[in-house]
Each structure stands twice: as structure tokens, then as C-alpha cells.
Enzyme design. Structure first.
Site, PDB file in Angstrom:
ATOM      1  NE  ARG A  87      -3.666  -1.993   2.602  1.00 21.23           N
ATOM      2  CZ  ARG A  87      -3.466  -3.706   3.019  1.00 21.23           C
ATOM      3  NH1 ARG A  87      -2.296  -3.642   3.336  1.00 21.23           N
ATOM      4  NH2 ARG A  87      -4.832  -4.543   2.501  1.00 21.23           N
TER       5      ARG A  87
ATOM      6  CG  HIS B 232      -1.151  -5.454  -3.989  1.00 22.38           C
ATOM      7  ND1 HIS B 232       0.507  -5.238  -3.461  1.00 22.38           N
ATOM      8  CD2 HIS B 232      -1.919  -6.783  -3.653  1.00 22.38           C
ATOM      9  CE1 HIS B 232       0.326  -6.310  -1.832  1.00 22.38           C
ATOM     10  NE2 HIS B 232      -1.316  -7.114  -2.506  1.00 22.38           N
TER      11      HIS B 232
ATOM     12  CG  HIS C 214       0.158 -11.698  -3.561  1.00 21.26           C
ATOM     13  ND1 HIS C 214      -0.833 -12.337  -2.568  1.00 21.26           N
ATOM     14  CD2 HIS C 214       0.015 -10.458  -2.956  1.00 21.26           C
ATOM     15  CE1 HIS C 214      -1.547 -11.252  -2.133  1.00 21.26           C
ATOM     16  NE2 HIS C 214      -0.898 -10.382  -1.346  1.00 21.26           N
ATOM     17  CB  VAL C 215       3.071 -17.693  -4.722  1.00 18.38           C
ATOM     18  CG1 VAL C 215       4.579 -17.670  -4.481  1.00 18.38           C
ATOM     19  CG2 VAL C 215       2.751 -18.447  -5.210  1.00 18.38           C
ATOM     20  CE1 TYR C 216      -2.980 -15.475   0.315  1.00 24.04           C
ATOM     21  CE2 TYR C 216      -3.006 -15.023  -1.668  1.00 24.04           C
ATOM     22  CZ  TYR C 216      -3.207 -14.572  -1.080  1.00 24.04           C
ATOM     23  OH  TYR C 216      -3.519 -13.148  -0.495  1.00 24.04           O
TER      24      TYR C 216
ATOM     25  CG  ASP D 174      -1.416  -8.219   4.996  1.00 29.70           C
ATOM     26  OD1 ASP D 174      -0.325  -7.467   3.997  1.00 29.70           O
ATOM     27  OD2 ASP D 174      -2.393  -7.273   4.675  1.00 29.70           O
TER      28      ASP D 174
ATOM     29  CD  GLU E 158       2.901 -10.824  -0.479  1.00 32.58           C
ATOM     30  OE1 GLU E 158       3.053  -9.616  -1.185  1.00 32.58           O
ATOM     31  OE2 GLU E 158       1.445 -11.162   0.171  1.00 32.58           O
TER      32      GLU E 158
END
Length: 349
Positions: free
Chosen positions: A80, A105, A179-181, A251, A313
Site C-alpha cells: 500500500r 498493489h 504473491h504466491v500462496y 499481513d 512476498e
């Protein structure tokens, strides 16, 4: 190294293709031209069962409709930016505000929504997917014509390397991430609560109520943010710490130490035995695992539970352009942006 291609869907009259690299161990990495997004990483567990360990969708329509950033290349700037405002070379800029009053993003039409061009390269020990996108001056409010190249490499040593390269014709901002989870269980219906995480980080960035960093770096010692010794991520989900409660989990950006003898991050699932180790040249890693995934998010036909995935990330600190001690996120015409992050996959008994 084997390379295969298939059609994944169609968007704006263009066919979106998915490319898959597969090494001799049977480990594979798939990515598509929409968002230069990773759609699957398939690795074995301790018993040799090969499964997908990242969250994704079966159809392109789901990626477009829900926009969860699954596996996507995020930017121009990840994270952000406070009120979408910044000053660069004496000029004030106003970006789109797509996260309430803030910019997030890269904006409404960030890099994750673009159709990238791709070429493939292969050697005996490596396969490469080279994605390219040219972001025009003024796109989403950013100055400069920016050319971005993102190369995904799968090696015979079971490594996934991400190499970023970018140039601009006008000073701009650039701070990308992927942004892979991860869900190392291989089953997206199982939460990642018992995954263990280790980080070479003694400080994390405190967040305001709108999730913008306050500018203060807090010591992790004695808090649920302390992963200097491997611990389960569940401690943050159950925590009463105000920063955990703010986001219903994590986060948060963690400042990395870059120790010579350790990966910056290690994620491990004891039941499957799968482990991923991350090495990066970036200043920070954002750990994102929150209680927001619900039944509308599906993977291979199954509903995903809360805390279905966790991100690692790698990036520089969010909102750095507005915090003098948060590092550099500017790119000038006389520079070439270069960065590399590597994820290593193996199993432990």
C-alpha cells in the site's frame, strides 16, 4: 527440462496460455500469460506423492472475477501507498486509490491484470519462462514508460528462481513481488495453521488501522511475530496482540537480516514433510495469512478453508516512498532494476 503449453482461457479476444516446466524429478512449475501468474507448483511429499502446493483456480474467469493475486506478479509497487500520494523530483503524484483511501498493489489495473508476452528457454539443467510487459507513462498514475521482464526458472536442483529486470525513461517507482500462496499440505481444504515458519528477522513494521505502516519498526522478541526460531504460524492466529487482531493474523512486513549461512525464510509442513526455503536480495518479506478465504475461493474443485495459504512476498518495505528510513523504491532512467528471489523445495522426514 520439459516445457509444455496449453490454452487456459480467453480475455479481450486474446488466448491466455499456461506454460509448464517439468524437471527430471517430476517437479513442475506452471505460469500463465495473464498477470505472469504462477498457477501451480507440484512437488513430492516425504512419501513421493506429487501435489500442487500453491493456491490457484481452475479457470481464467475466476482469476479475473475474484482477483486474489494468486501467484501474480504484483506492481508497479507491491503493498500500500498512503492515500496514493507521493512526491518525486519535486512533483506531486496522485495514484488510484483502490484499497479504501489507499493505493494497493499497483492499482485497479496493476501488473497482475495485464497480458504478458512470454518466450521459453531451456538448457540441460534449467528451464526458463521469460515474461515481458511494457507499462506506458501514466498507467495507474505512475510516471515513465516502464519495461518489465520477469523470468521464472525451474532448476534440476528443485529451485524456483524469480528474476526481475526493469528500465524506465522517466524516474518512477518500482517495487515488485510475487504473491504466491503456499499450502505445503498439497490440500487447499486443510489450513496452514500448523505450518512452521522461520525468519531471519528481528523487526517487523507496525501497521495503522488502514494497514499502512506507521513508520515504526517493532522488535519481534517476546511477541507472536518472533520467528527467529521456527514456530507454528497458528500462534499469530490465536494471539491477542493488537497487531495480529488488526488483520486477523498476519499481513506484516518483516525486515530481513541476510545472514550468510541461513535462508531468509523457511516454511515447513511436518505432516507432508514438504519444506520451502526462500533466499532473496530484497530488504523485507511480507507474511500474509489472514482469515479471509471463504467458500467462493476454490482450488481444483474443492472449497478452501480459512487460513488456506500463506505468502512469502519478497520486496522492499511498503510505503517506502513516504518513509525516509524504509529503503529505496525509485528507479531512474540511468538505472537497470535487478532483483532475484529463490525458493528451494525439498522434504524432511
Amino acid at each position: 527440462m520439459d516445457i509444455s503449453i496449453k490454452d487456459f482461457g480467453e480475455l479481450s479476444g486474446q488466448v491466455i496460455q499456461e506454460y509448464t516446466l517439468t524437471n527430471r524429478q517430476g517437479i513442475s512449475l506452471s505460469a500463465m500469460t495473464y498477470g505472469a501468474a504462477i498457477t501451480s507448483i507440484r512437488v513430492p511429499d516425504k512419501n513421493g506423492l506429487i501435489e500442487n502446493i500453491v493456491l490457484g483456480y481452475d479457470t481464467l474467469d475466476e482469476y479475473v472475477s475474484y482477483r486474489p493475486y494468486y501467484g501474480a506478479t504484483v506492481g508497479r509497487v507491491a503493498g500500500r501507498i498512503d492515500k496514493g500520494k507521493f512526491t518525486l523530483e519535486g512533483k506531486n503524484y496522485q495514484l488510484e486509490t483502490n484499497d479504501k483511501t489507499n493505493h494497493s498493489h499497483g492499482g485497479i489495473n496493476g501488473l497482475d491484470t495485464k497480458i504478458w508476452t512470454v518466450k521459453t528457454e531451456s538448457t540441460e539443467n534449467e528451464g526458463h519462462l521469460v515474461f515481458t510487459y511494457k507499462s506506458p507513462h501514466g498507467e495507474n498514475g505512475y510516471p515513465g514508460n516502464l519495461t518489465v521482464k520477469v523470468t521464472y526458472t525451474l532448476t534440476e536442483s528443485n529451485e524456483w528462481k524469480i528474476n526481475y529486470q526493469a528500465t524506465t525513461d522517466k524516474t518512477t517507482l518500482f517495487n515488485p513481488t510475487n504473491h504466491v500462496y503456499f499450502n505445503l499440505s498439497g490440500d487447499p481444504t486443510k489450513a496452514i495453521n500448523q505450518h512452521t515458519l522461520a525468519l531471519t528477522s528481528k523487526y517487523f513494521a507496525e501497521l495503522k488501522e488502514d494497514y499502512i505502516p506507521t513508520g515504526t519498526l517493532l522488535p519481534v522478541k517476546g511477541t507472536p511475530f518472533d520467528f527467529t526460531t521456527a514456530d507454528t504460524v497458528n500462534k499469530g492466529f490465536e494471539s491477542t496482540h493488537s497487531q495480529n487482531k488488526l488483520v486477523s493474523g498476519y499481513d506484516h512486513p518483516f525486515v530481513l537480516e541476510h545472514l550468510a549461512d541461513k535462508p531468509e525464510a523457511t516454511l515447513y509442513d511436518q505432516k507432508s514433510g514438504r519444506r520451502v526455503q526462500m533466499v532473496t536480495d530484497r530488504d523485507a518479506v511480507v507474511i500474509f495469512a489472514v482469515n479471509t478465504l471463504d467458500g467462493r475461493h476454490t482450488n481444483e474443485g474443492t472449497s478452501e478453508e480459512h487460513y488456506a495459504g500463506i505468502t512469502l512476498e519478497a520486496q522492499n518495505l511498503p510505503n517506502a516512498i513516504n518513509q525516509k528510513d524504509f529503503g529505496k523504491v525509485t528507479l531512474s532512467p540511468d538505472e537497470i532494476f535487478q532483483s532475484e528471489t529463490t525458493y528451494r523445495f525439498d522434504t524432511m522426514l
